[in-house]
Design an enzyme around this catalytic site. Structure first.
Site, mmCIF file in Angstrom:
data_model
loop_
_atom_site.group_PDB
_atom_site.id
_atom_site.type_symbol
_atom_site.label_atom_id
_atom_site.label_comp_id
_atom_site.label_asym_id
_atom_site.label_seq_id
_atom_site.Cartn_x
_atom_site.Cartn_y
_atom_site.Cartn_z
ATOM 1 N N ASP A 13 0.815 -1.219 0.000
ATOM 2 C CA ASP A 13 0.000 0.000 0.000
ATOM 3 C C ASP A 13 0.849 1.270 0.000
ATOM 4 O O ASP A 13 0.419 2.318 0.484
ATOM 5 C CB ASP A 13 -0.957 0.028 1.204
ATOM 6 C CG ASP A 13 -1.807 -1.220 1.299
ATOM 7 O OD1 ASP A 13 -2.356 -1.623 0.267
ATOM 8 O OD2 ASP A 13 -1.913 -1.792 2.405
ATOM 9 N N HIS A 41 -3.679 -1.847 -6.505
ATOM 10 C CA HIS A 41 -2.880 -0.705 -6.929
ATOM 11 C C HIS A 41 -3.802 0.384 -7.480
ATOM 12 O O HIS A 41 -4.432 0.204 -8.514
ATOM 13 C CB HIS A 41 -1.860 -1.129 -7.978
ATOM 14 C CG HIS A 41 -0.801 -2.038 -7.430
ATOM 15 N ND1 HIS A 41 0.188 -2.599 -8.202
ATOM 16 C CD2 HIS A 41 -0.575 -2.474 -6.166
ATOM 17 C CE1 HIS A 41 0.968 -3.338 -7.434
ATOM 18 N NE2 HIS A 41 0.515 -3.280 -6.205
#
Length: 418
Positions: A13, A41
């Site tokens: 992340d 993503h």
């Protein structure tokens, strides 16, 4: 042009998709080399806002071939849905999908879920997409290769082989397991659901070798970060594959890869979703999490929020053998009055900083001056407030690797190059 590997320095992340989308403008191929539908993503560009799970983040460049490498585990229905989503946004999809990648089946997702439920409070914090069971089957030589989709008779044979081995174990361990799909039914479903992308299945090594010999720019993308690597991460709260740059060549189809650039992406603060220990966790997290929109891209789970951990991040940068760092989401720190950086740990076993669960570690902080100015419109490093510049430079000094990219927002133009 160089081969560039984009990897995570933390626990995932970090904003890798945002960096890959930015760099893909000059890329001939954008390649995912491990992981599967557990990735999330987020990409913001002229086409809109997307949360990519299996497609490489360079898919939006019409001149860039998106490659799903042999190191991946591919969820077939989810991939078809993702392709349809980007096509609906006007994206021209050019794909190469490795025949040596492994399929991640609904049965794997069920197995993943049943195991997390069995573990209860000791669960790993899985996204329950079936990633670990799919990789496990591959290691046990019971996996289903993507290439077998081109040979239905072989596909049927190998699925039956897998079911004969797997189902007695599942029903013995999980009494509630009610999976009853036959090998014939599973084969028929797979052939139907993969129809949108079967034409793209190939030996991806061949086109990649041609591009490499022509000195084309190849862009390699990992999911998650060093702290989740199967070998070097916070085991057992890791993913089930190798997320380090060293695996990029093997997982992409170019085992002899020698990348010119390895970009470790690090967030300007710490965050983690799933099970594990965040040494620098903030006492009060809710407002910062909400303002920073820190929720898991796959599951929507709230991320644990913490101050920048220079110990864990430097370890991640070293594991990735990074040549440079991309620092993301520094704009989220605007207005933070209690700004600090963890520069060391106190406690036992500090020689294993990537495994903080081995001891009750205490973070040692260095206070930093905050800033209140809106920096989302800054386009040069010099235009940042002095306090923001000092924050970046202090992290750079602690990392021992240059920070060459600083993100001040999610859009392509909100990138400062140094």
């Amino acid at each position: 042009m160089p081969s560039i590997v984009v990897v995570g320095a933390n626990w995932g992340d970090e904003g890798k998709g945002r960096i890959v989308d930015f760099l893909a403008v000059d890329a001939a191929a954008s390649i995912r080399f491990q992981g599967g539908n557990n990735a999330g993503h987020t990409v913001v560009n002229d086409f809109g806002t997307f949360k990519l799970h299996q497609l490489p983040s360079g898919i939006f460049n019409p001149d860039c071939i998106a490659v799903l490498g042999p190191g991946m585990v591919i969820s077939p229905a989810a991939l078809s849905e993702e392709i349809a989503e980007v096509k609906a946004a006007g994206v021209s999809v050019k794909l190469h999908i490795s025949d040596r990648a492994t399929l991640c089946l609904p049965l794997h997702a069920l197995e993943d879920t049943l195991e997390e439920e069995r573990l209860g409070d000791a669960a790993y914090g899985s996204t329950r997409q079936g990633i670990a069971p799919a990789y496990g089957d591959r290691v046990m030589k019971k996996g289903i290769l993507v290439g077998w989709l081109m040979q239905p008779e072989v596909l049927l044979e190998r699925i039956q082989f897998m079911l004969d081995w797997k189902m007695p174990q599942l029903k013995a361990l999980y009494p509630s397991c009610d999976f009853s799909q036959s090998a014939e039914e599973m084969t028929a479903w797979l052939l139907e659901v993969t129809a949108p992308w079967r034409e793209f299945i190939c030996n991806v090594t061949e086109p990649l070798k041609v591009m490499q010999s022509n000195k084309a720019n190849l862009l390699f993308e990992a999911q998650l970060g060093a702290g989740r690597d199967l070998v070097y991460g916070e085991y057992p709260w890791t993913t089930s594959s190798n997320v380090t740059a060293a695996y990029a060549g093997i997982g992409s189809g170019l085992p002899a890869l020698r990348p010119e650039r390895i970009i470790a992406v690090a967030k300007s603060f710490s965050s983690s979703v799933g099970t594990g220990t965040l040494v620098t966790a903030m006492e009060e997290q809710d407002n910062f999490r909400e303002a920073s929109n820190e929720y898991g891209a796959v599951t929507g789970r709230p991320r644990d929020m913490g101050y920048f951990d220079a110990v864990a991040t430097r370890n991640g940068v070293e594991l990735q053998a990074a040549t440079e760092i991309a620092l993301t989401k520094i704009d989220c720190l605007t207005g933070m009055k209690d700004l600090k950086i963890c520069v060391s740990y106190a406690g036992e076993h500090t020689q294993n900083p990537i495994w903080p669960q081995t001891a009750a570690l205490t973070p040692i902080y260095e206070d930093m001056q905050g800033w209140s100015e809106d920096i989302t419109g800054c386009r040069t490093f010099a235009s940042l407030p002095q306090a923001a510049q000092a924050y970046v430079l202090r992290i750079e000094a602690l990392m021992g690797v240059p920070i060459k990219m600083v993100s001040v927002g999610p859009e392509r133009e909100q990138m400062i190059l140094r």
